[in-house]
Design a protein around this motif. Structure first.
Motif, mmCIF file in Angstrom:
data_model
loop_
_atom_site.group_PDB
_atom_site.id
_atom_site.type_symbol
_atom_site.label_atom_id
_atom_site.label_comp_id
_atom_site.label_asym_id
_atom_site.label_seq_id
_atom_site.Cartn_x
_atom_site.Cartn_y
_atom_site.Cartn_z
ATOM 1 N N VAL A 2 0.764 -1.031 0.041
ATOM 2 C CA VAL A 2 -0.149 -0.117 0.126
ATOM 3 C C VAL A 2 0.806 1.387 -0.106
ATOM 4 O O VAL A 2 0.490 2.145 -0.888
ATOM 5 N N GLY A 3 2.003 1.306 0.921
ATOM 6 C CA GLY A 3 2.763 2.452 0.809
ATOM 7 C C GLY A 3 3.543 2.706 -0.415
ATOM 8 O O GLY A 3 3.720 3.808 -0.718
ATOM 9 N N GLY A 4 3.892 1.866 -1.076
ATOM 10 C CA GLY A 4 4.795 1.829 -2.224
ATOM 11 C C GLY A 4 3.923 2.332 -3.492
ATOM 12 O O GLY A 4 4.154 3.416 -4.033
ATOM 13 N N ASN A 5 2.427 2.028 -3.284
ATOM 14 C CA ASN A 5 1.574 2.659 -4.246
ATOM 15 C C ASN A 5 1.158 3.974 -4.024
ATOM 16 O O ASN A 5 1.187 5.089 -4.821
ATOM 17 N N PHE A 6 0.983 4.378 -2.778
ATOM 18 C CA PHE A 6 0.829 5.789 -2.153
ATOM 19 C C PHE A 6 2.038 6.679 -2.630
ATOM 20 O O PHE A 6 1.869 7.942 -3.170
ATOM 21 N N LYS A 53 4.570 14.883 5.888
ATOM 22 C CA LYS A 53 3.515 15.731 5.398
ATOM 23 C C LYS A 53 2.638 15.093 4.373
ATOM 24 O O LYS A 53 1.585 15.043 4.643
ATOM 25 N N ASP A 54 3.124 14.796 3.201
ATOM 26 C CA ASP A 54 2.351 14.258 2.271
ATOM 27 C C ASP A 54 1.741 13.167 2.554
ATOM 28 O O ASP A 54 0.435 12.819 2.528
ATOM 29 N N LEU A 55 2.525 11.894 3.050
ATOM 30 C CA LEU A 55 2.151 10.610 3.068
ATOM 31 C C LEU A 55 1.126 10.616 4.248
ATOM 32 O O LEU A 55 0.295 10.018 4.421
ATOM 33 N N TRP A 56 1.667 11.059 5.479
ATOM 34 C CA TRP A 56 0.883 11.096 6.613
ATOM 35 C C TRP A 56 -0.660 11.773 6.576
ATOM 36 O O TRP A 56 -1.711 11.183 6.879
ATOM 37 N N SER A 57 -0.499 12.958 5.677
ATOM 38 C CA SER A 57 -1.801 13.741 5.423
ATOM 39 C C SER A 57 -2.735 12.762 4.748
ATOM 40 O O SER A 57 -3.998 12.688 4.858
ATOM 41 N N SER A 58 -2.359 12.255 3.610
ATOM 42 C CA SER A 58 -3.032 11.194 2.842
ATOM 43 C C SER A 58 -3.491 10.172 3.453
ATOM 44 O O SER A 58 -4.613 9.743 3.194
ATOM 45 N N CYS A 59 -2.844 9.402 4.435
ATOM 46 C CA CYS A 59 -3.134 8.410 5.082
ATOM 47 C C CYS A 59 -3.930 8.503 6.449
ATOM 48 O O CYS A 59 -4.979 7.872 6.825
ATOM 49 N N TRP A 60 -3.563 9.581 7.141
ATOM 50 C CA TRP A 60 -4.045 9.614 8.455
ATOM 51 C C TRP A 60 -4.623 10.945 8.863
ATOM 52 O O TRP A 60 -4.503 11.562 9.854
ATOM 53 N N ASP A 61 -4.837 11.930 7.765
ATOM 54 C CA ASP A 61 -5.466 13.228 7.847
ATOM 55 C C ASP A 61 -4.728 14.204 8.781
ATOM 56 O O ASP A 61 -5.327 15.113 8.960
ATOM 57 N N LYS A 62 -3.459 13.989 8.837
ATOM 58 C CA LYS A 62 -2.901 15.219 9.464
ATOM 59 C C LYS A 62 -1.226 14.859 9.343
ATOM 60 O O LYS A 62 -0.952 13.848 8.858
ATOM 61 N N GLN A 63 -0.429 15.832 9.761
ATOM 62 C CA GLN A 63 0.812 15.866 9.510
ATOM 63 C C GLN A 63 1.358 15.050 11.091
ATOM 64 O O GLN A 63 0.768 15.334 12.121
ATOM 65 N N VAL A 64 2.726 14.823 10.823
ATOM 66 C CA VAL A 64 3.488 14.428 11.910
ATOM 67 C C VAL A 64 3.740 15.557 12.978
ATOM 68 O O VAL A 64 3.732 16.731 12.620
ATOM 69 N N ASP A 65 3.568 15.287 14.361
ATOM 70 C CA ASP A 65 3.564 16.327 15.304
ATOM 71 C C ASP A 65 5.048 16.477 15.794
ATOM 72 O O ASP A 65 5.390 17.885 16.031
#
Length: 222
Positions: free
Chosen positions: A103-107, A130-142
């Motif tokens: 899944v992560g590779g396709n993302f 930023k990009d991957l976190w927002s796409s998968c879990w609706d927010k950025q890393v803290d």
């Protein structure tokens, strides 16, 4: 009316976006863990049956007898079986991580399509935060920390996949379940890094719900 070849090629080159419900990933993870747990139990039972059949046929020697537990060992003793997570959870974690890598590779491929090349490994990690976190879990890393030697620590104070996990058996059981549910996200991160050329390890750590920390170790000179 039949579409022209030019419009068909344009649709193939730039397919329309397909939207899904935001809760679909949460439901998928819940069902994936349950399905893999049942699947692992069936596979283990099948392997034991095959082993018993081979022993009865004389093809392999019988397994050694199980070691008897000392009656003086209490349930809380370090030598007792209760001291660690069940063995079958390790197999489930491995399979969840393998699914997450796909899944992560396709993302990563989809998110990197229209952006410039990465300059270094830190640029890739920022893309994950930023990009991957927002796409998968609706927010950025803290929080993002690094020792500038290939080790990065990503902290999410309210990680979505474990935000609603609880257990009537207490905090320790809830933490054990949470460690199982972060295996798929760890695989997603590892798969995204692998697809852009960074092959390392991703180790999730859950000490307080719903906080989760991912330690990423990349080879030197990357």
């Amino acid at each position: 009316m039949q579409a022209s070849p030019a419009s068909a090629l344009s649709t193939l080159a730039d397919p329309p976006a397909r939207m899904i419900d935001g809760a679909a990933m949460d439901y998928f993870l819940i069902e994936a863990v349950n399905a893999l747990r049942v699947s692992s139990a069936v596979a283990a039972a099948r392997a034991r049956k095959i082993e018993c059949d081979m022993v009865e046929a004389g093809l392999v020697p019988p397994p050694p007898p199980a070691k008897q537990q000392n009656p003086r060992d209490s349930a809380s003793s370090t030598t007792g079986k209760i001291s660690g997570p069940p063995d079958e959870d390790e197999g489930i974690r491995s399979r969840l991580e393998a699914i997450g890598m796909h899944v992560g590779g396709n993302f990563a491929e989809r998110l990197c399509r229209d952006r410039p090349l990465f300059s270094d490994s830190l640029d890739v990690i920022k893309f994950v935060c930023k990009d991957l976190w927002s796409s998968c879990w609706d927010k950025q890393v803290d929080n993002l920390r690094t020792n500038h030697r290939g080790v990065y620590v990503l902290q999410d104070n309210a990680f979505k996949p474990i935000a609603r996990i609880s257990s009537w058996e207490g905090r320790q059981e809830a933490l054990r379940r949470a460690k199982l549910y972060v295996a798929l996200p760890a695989g997603i991160i590892r798969g995204a890094l692998s697809r852009v050329g960074l092959h390392g390890t991703v180790v999730p750590e859950v000490t307080t719900l719903p906080q989760c920390t991912f330690q990423i170790k990349l080879p030197k000179n990357t």
